[in-house]
Write an enzyme that holds these catalytic residues in place. Structure first.
Site, PDB file in Angstrom:
ATOM      1  N   GLU A  92      -9.909  -0.648  -1.249  1.00  0.00           N
ATOM      2  CA  GLU A  92      -9.548   0.741  -0.910  1.00  0.00           C
ATOM      3  C   GLU A  92      -9.708   1.637  -2.134  1.00  0.00           C
ATOM      4  OE1 GLU A  92      -5.725  -0.152   0.866  1.00  0.00           O
ATOM      5  OE2 GLU A  92      -6.777  -1.123   2.534  1.00  0.00           O
ATOM      6  N   GLY A  96      -7.004  -4.881   7.623  1.00  0.00           N
ATOM      7  CA  GLY A  96      -6.385  -3.947   8.564  1.00  0.00           C
ATOM      8  C   GLY A  96      -7.073  -3.892   9.920  1.00  0.00           C
ATOM      9  N   LYS A 152       0.866  -1.199   0.000  1.00  0.00           N
ATOM     10  CA  LYS A 152       0.000   0.000   0.000  1.00  0.00           C
ATOM     11  C   LYS A 152       0.900   1.245   0.000  1.00  0.00           C
ATOM     12  CE  LYS A 152      -3.574  -2.773   2.116  1.00  0.00           C
ATOM     13  NZ  LYS A 152      -4.726  -2.888   2.989  1.00  0.00           N
ATOM     14  N   GLU A 178     -11.033 -10.567  -0.454  1.00  0.00           N
ATOM     15  CA  GLU A 178     -10.627  -9.775   0.707  1.00  0.00           C
ATOM     16  C   GLU A 178     -11.867  -9.149   1.344  1.00  0.00           C
ATOM     17  OE1 GLU A 178      -6.219  -8.415   0.191  1.00  0.00           O
ATOM     18  OE2 GLU A 178      -7.513  -6.943  -0.740  1.00  0.00           O
TER      19      GLU A 178
END
Ligand code: 13P
Length: 250
Positions: free
Chosen positions: A96, A172, A11, A166
């Site tokens: 994301e 996270g 990331k 995911e």
């Protein structure tokens, strides 16, 4: 027989020296590239410096590419450019990017097509939010995300597709999907591909799990029949923890 893949998505983390040191340390692990594939997805500015001359058993992926081939898109890069740097993999449709940049299933399908047009193996991300799971919509959401892409590519391309399931609620957060939840979704994805195409093709597709993969849960996850490795965020930033995950994939 599908290889197990340990893929690290850095990331927007690590400066160049930190990244280079981590990459070099991982290349020294000397894993068998025929059985286990190790892929790193560093921030884009590092790809040319780390990736271009990369002949080691640690491969590189981009974290994203644009859905067009070229043009006036300041701050973006295309699959064509990645191919010119000898980059062989590209993550598309990470949650994301979907949530923070409004990427649509249609754009993600176009990105996947761009990857195939330039000989890059896409790592297509899918996964539901907590609200979608609690509403019992998770299979529908994942089906929609995957089918939006599959319908735009040829069957022979699907053979080399890497899907990363995911669940957004596991990314996270330290909350990993249970082995039963991961296997249930992975098996569902493989069965859907088998019913739309055929079993033999579905058996070739790699399906990775992502979301709080750590050295202490990787072995259990990777040993599930339909889990072919992991797409790892936080735990890929530290040598010891990613080493533990690679060892779980061996
Ligand atoms: P974490 O491993 O930090 O949960 O991130 C997963 C991920 O988003 C990989 O793409």
């Amino acid at each position: 027989m599908r290889k197990t893949i340990a893929a690290g998505n850095w990331k927007m983390n690590l400066d160049f020296d930190e990244g280079r040191q981590l990459f070099h340390a991982l290349t020294k692990l000397g894993h068998d590239d025929k059985a286990t594939e190790v892929i790193l997805a560093p921030p884009a500015p590092y790809l040319s410096l780390l990736g271009y001359t990369n002949t080691s058993s640690v491969h590189f992926a981009a974290q994203n590419c644009h859905h067009e081939d070229a043009g006036a898109y300041t701050g973006e890069w295309s699959a064509r450019m990645l191919a010119s740097l000898n980059i062989k993999h590209c993550i598309v449709g990470h949650s994301e990017r979907r949530a923070q940049y409004g990427e649509t299933n249609k754009q993600i399908a176009q990105k996947t097509q761009q990857c195939y047009a330039h000989g890059i193996r896409p790592i297509l991300c899918c996964g539901e939010t907590l609200a979608e799971r609690e509403a019992g919509d998770h299979f529908n959401i994942v089906t929609e995300q995957i089918n939006a892409v599959l319908k735009t590519i040829e069957a022979k391309q699907i053979r080399t597709l890497i899907i990363a399931y995911e669940p957004v609620w596991a990314i996270g957060t330290g909350v990993t999907a249970s082995a039963a939840q991961a296997q249930e979704m992975h098996s569902f994805i493989r069965k859907s591909i088998a019913s739309s195409y055929d079993r033999e093709l579905a058996e070739q597709v790699h399906i990775l799990y992502g979301g709080s993969v750590k050295p202490d849960n990787a072995k259990e996850l990777f040993s599930l029949p339909d889990v072919d490795g992991g797409l790892v965020g936080g735990a890929s930033l530290d040598y010891e923890s990613f080493k533990g995950i690679i060892e779980a994939a061996i």
